[in-house]
Write an enzyme that holds these catalytic residues in place. Structure first.
Site, short mmCIF file in Angstrom:
data_model
loop_
_atom_site.label_atom_id
_atom_site.label_comp_id
_atom_site.label_asym_id
_atom_site.label_seq_id
_atom_site.Cartn_x
_atom_site.Cartn_y
_atom_site.Cartn_z
N PHE A 8 0.72 -1.07 -0.08
CA PHE A 8 0.15 -0.05 -0.05
C PHE A 8 0.84 1.14 0.02
O PHE A 8 0.95 2.11 1.03
CB PHE A 8 -0.97 0.00 1.26
CG PHE A 8 -2.17 0.79 1.13
CD1 PHE A 8 -3.27 0.49 0.14
CD2 PHE A 8 -2.11 1.92 2.11
CE1 PHE A 8 -4.17 1.32 0.02
CE2 PHE A 8 -3.53 2.58 1.96
CZ PHE A 8 -4.48 2.24 0.86
N GLU A 144 -0.69 -6.65 -16.53
CA GLU A 144 -0.41 -5.30 -17.30
C GLU A 144 0.41 -4.45 -16.80
O GLU A 144 1.63 -3.86 -17.43
CB GLU A 144 -1.87 -4.67 -17.93
CG GLU A 144 -1.78 -3.64 -18.58
CD GLU A 144 -1.32 -4.06 -20.12
OE1 GLU A 144 -1.98 -4.95 -20.64
OE2 GLU A 144 -0.20 -3.81 -20.46
N VAL A 147 4.59 -4.04 -17.16
CA VAL A 147 5.66 -3.56 -18.41
C VAL A 147 4.82 -2.47 -18.82
O VAL A 147 3.66 -2.24 -19.34
CB VAL A 147 5.58 -4.78 -19.47
CG1 VAL A 147 6.21 -4.28 -20.90
CG2 VAL A 147 6.36 -6.00 -18.96
N GLY A 201 12.50 13.02 -9.02
CA GLY A 201 11.63 11.85 -8.63
C GLY A 201 11.85 10.76 -9.51
O GLY A 201 11.10 9.62 -9.54
N ASP A 215 16.15 -3.14 -14.56
CA ASP A 215 14.37 -3.13 -14.64
C ASP A 215 13.99 -3.38 -15.93
O ASP A 215 13.12 -4.14 -16.02
CB ASP A 215 14.26 -1.63 -14.51
CG ASP A 215 12.89 -1.21 -14.25
OD1 ASP A 215 12.05 -1.75 -13.69
OD2 ASP A 215 12.34 -0.55 -15.43
N LYS A 219 11.68 -6.74 -17.50
CA LYS A 219 10.45 -6.68 -18.21
C LYS A 219 10.80 -7.63 -19.52
O LYS A 219 9.89 -8.13 -19.92
CB LYS A 219 10.10 -5.14 -18.68
CG LYS A 219 9.71 -4.36 -17.54
CD LYS A 219 10.00 -3.00 -17.70
CE LYS A 219 9.50 -2.11 -16.28
NZ LYS A 219 10.05 -0.79 -16.39
N GLY A 312 4.45 5.61 -12.87
CA GLY A 312 3.47 6.55 -12.27
C GLY A 312 2.44 5.86 -11.51
O GLY A 312 1.94 4.84 -11.93
N1 LIG Z 1 5.75 3.36 -8.84
C1 LIG Z 1 5.65 3.05 -10.18
O1 LIG Z 1 5.55 3.83 -11.05
C2 LIG Z 1 5.45 1.50 -10.67
C3 LIG Z 1 5.15 1.30 -12.15
C4 LIG Z 1 4.89 -0.06 -12.44
C5 LIG Z 1 5.29 -0.92 -11.37
N2 LIG Z 1 5.55 -0.71 -10.09
C6 LIG Z 1 5.66 -1.70 -9.04
O2 LIG Z 1 4.47 -1.69 -8.23
C7 LIG Z 1 5.03 -2.18 -6.90
C8 LIG Z 1 4.81 -1.09 -6.09
O3 LIG Z 1 5.55 0.19 -6.19
P1 LIG Z 1 5.35 1.52 -5.30
O4 LIG Z 1 5.96 2.52 -6.03
O5 LIG Z 1 3.98 1.48 -4.90
O6 LIG Z 1 6.19 1.07 -4.04
P2 LIG Z 1 6.29 1.65 -2.59
O7 LIG Z 1 5.78 3.23 -2.66
O8 LIG Z 1 7.63 1.41 -2.00
O9 LIG Z 1 5.45 0.83 -1.68
C9 LIG Z 1 5.46 -0.26 -1.42
C10 LIG Z 1 4.49 -0.85 -0.63
O10 LIG Z 1 4.79 -2.45 -0.32
C11 LIG Z 1 4.84 -2.66 0.97
N3 LIG Z 1 5.94 -3.62 1.31
C12 LIG Z 1 7.19 -3.65 1.06
N4 LIG Z 1 7.97 -4.88 1.65
C13 LIG Z 1 6.72 -5.65 1.54
C14 LIG Z 1 6.56 -7.14 2.02
N5 LIG Z 1 7.53 -7.87 2.29
N6 LIG Z 1 5.42 -7.71 2.13
C15 LIG Z 1 4.42 -6.79 2.10
N7 LIG Z 1 4.31 -5.45 1.76
C16 LIG Z 1 5.57 -4.94 1.46
C17 LIG Z 1 5.22 -1.40 1.86
O11 LIG Z 1 5.01 -1.39 3.16
P3 LIG Z 1 4.99 -0.13 4.01
O12 LIG Z 1 3.96 0.78 3.81
O13 LIG Z 1 5.25 -0.62 5.38
O14 LIG Z 1 6.35 0.53 3.68
C18 LIG Z 1 4.50 -0.10 0.76
O15 LIG Z 1 3.10 -0.38 1.38
C19 LIG Z 1 6.62 -2.62 -7.30
O16 LIG Z 1 6.74 -3.92 -7.20
C20 LIG Z 1 6.95 -1.53 -8.42
O17 LIG Z 1 8.05 -2.30 -9.20
C21 LIG Z 1 5.42 0.68 -9.77
#
Ligand SMILES: NC(=O)c1ccc[n+]([C@@H]2O[C@H](COP(=O)([O-])OP(=O)(O)OC[C@H]3O[C@@H](n4cnc5c(N)ncnc54)[C@H](OP(=O)(O)O)[C@@H]3O)[C@@H](O)[C@H]2O)c1
Length: 331
Positions: A8, A144, A147, A201, A215, A219, A312
């Site tokens: 989350f 989806e 990637v 960022g 990364d 993909k 994003g």
């Molecule tokens: N951000 C993007 O634009 C984007 C795009 C495509 C894919 N993704 C993928 O989406 C995923 C999330 O990205 P995000 O940007 O939302 O990351 P983030 O802001 O760092 O949030 C990660 C969340 O996962 C939780 N978490 C971390 N380790 C965990 C574990 N072992 N078990 C359960 N929960 C855990 C964290 O808990 P806490 O709240 O306690 O810290 C946090 O709530 C990643 O795999 C990323 O590669 C992201």
């Protein structure tokens, strides 16, 4: 449709906000009511309410401890609960081991739950195993967001181009490196462009995963399995990042009417990620800034190129929503 959400952070929260904003539209257009029944985090605790959580309340809390729906039940036991239809993984994953998402996907699919991931690790490591498990239990595994975020790279290949034979996918699959290369064309050094990407960022404080190509390579592992059934490992790929590109290299390419791009590509023979000088007539050469793009080479349609956001929170939240709508339509 009741969801259990692992993670989350920026994506998980944006997805929750999209569900709030779109609730009426989803009901009206698709007869779809999506409720998040469980949320799991690493440090902030776990929430579970079989009736569905109040997302506005959850979004207003920085810590779940003390909330009425806070639970000590392990998330692995929640995801197999009767009430859960779909398990979503939006937590960070290790692209070498696939964890922690891999175990969650295995457990959920074994229990016949549908699974949607935006994380890459589980699929990069075990795509074929997870697809087989989904087939055995007649569940869906959709990805989806893994990637190009919500830009429908997977859906284009698997659904819209179904009937074509795809012989190659090549793309700009990492926004950070494309931003850096674009800035270097204005005369900036690699170090200055990276610093600017970090200030905006786009790049992580530790940019290794992006700038060394890992990364994009993760993909490519997903695409190689999804398009060609090839379960490759990172060590099978030829991966070179952009850290050695100099302003002189960029200028030499410009003088020849070309542009450096970090091109990730895959065929049935294997995959690579490397900086390549592309002629300006190549659609990928004209994709600037943090934008991503992918070109599918096909037998019936020739080259088909898709350009859009590659990251994003809202864009990735949309990817999750689009997969859930897909599952709902499949019935
Ligand atoms: N951000 C993007 O634009 C984007 C795009 C495509 C894919 N993704 C993928 O989406 C995923 C999330 O990205 P995000 O940007 O939302 O990351 P983030 O802001 O760092 O949030 C990660 C969340 O996962 C939780 N978490 C971390 N380790 C965990 C574990 N072992 N078990 C359960 N929960 C855990 C964290 O808990 P806490 O709240 O306690 O810290 C946090 O709530 C990643 O795999 C990323 O590669 C992201």
């Amino acid at each position: 449709m009741k969801i259990a959400l692992n993670g989350f952070g920026t994506v998980g929260k944006a997805f929750a906000q999209i569900l709030i904003d779109k609730a009426q539209t989803l009901q009206k257009e698709f007869d779809l009511d999506i409720q998040i029944a469980a949320i799991n985090t690493r440090t902030r605790g776990t929430l579970f309410n079989p009736e569905g959580l109040d997302l506005s309340k959850v979004l207003a809390q920085s810590n779940f401890t003390g909330m009425a729906d806070a639970t000590q039940t392990a998330f692995k036991d929640i995801i197999t609960h009767d009430v859960i239809d779909v398990v979503l993984d939006v937590a960070p994953t290790d692209i070498q081991t696939g964890q922690p998402g891999l175990d969650i996907c295995r457990q959920a699919l074994s229990a016949g739950k549908d699974v949607v991931v935006a994380s890459k690790g589980a699929l990069a490591v075990a795509f074929n195993e997870l697809q087989e498990k989904a087939q055995q239990t007649r569940s869906h595994l959709l990805y989806e967001g893994s990637v190009m975020a919500g830009t429908p790279a997977i859906r284009l290949a698997k659904q819209d181009l179904a009937g074509c034979t795809i012989t190659e996918a090549r793309g700009i699959l990492n926004g950070t490196t494309n931003y850096i290369l674009t800035q270097m064309e204005t005369g900036m050094t690699y170090a200055d462009a990276l610093q600017q990407a970090q200030e905006l960022g786009y790049a992580e404080p530790d940019p290794t995963g992006d700038v060394e190509g890992w990364d994009a390579a993760a993909k490519i592992l997903i695409l190689s399995a999804a398009l060609f059934g090839l379960q490759l490992k990172l060590s099978d790929l030829d991966v070179t990042g952009i850290t050695q590109i100099t302003p002189e290299d960029i200028a030499a390419a410009q003088a020849a009417g070309e542009r450096y791009k970090l091109v990730a590509s895959v065929t049935a023979q294997g995959g690579s990620v490397k900086p390549i000088r592309l002629p300006l007539i190549d659609p990928l050469a004209n994709v600037g800034g943090a934008t991503n793009a992918i070109t599918y080479r096909t037998d019936l349609m020739g080259d088909v190129t898709l350009i859009g956001a590659g990251a994003g929170p809202r864009q990735t939240g949309f990817a999750l929503l689009s997969d859930l709508i897909d599952i709902h339509r499949r019935g």
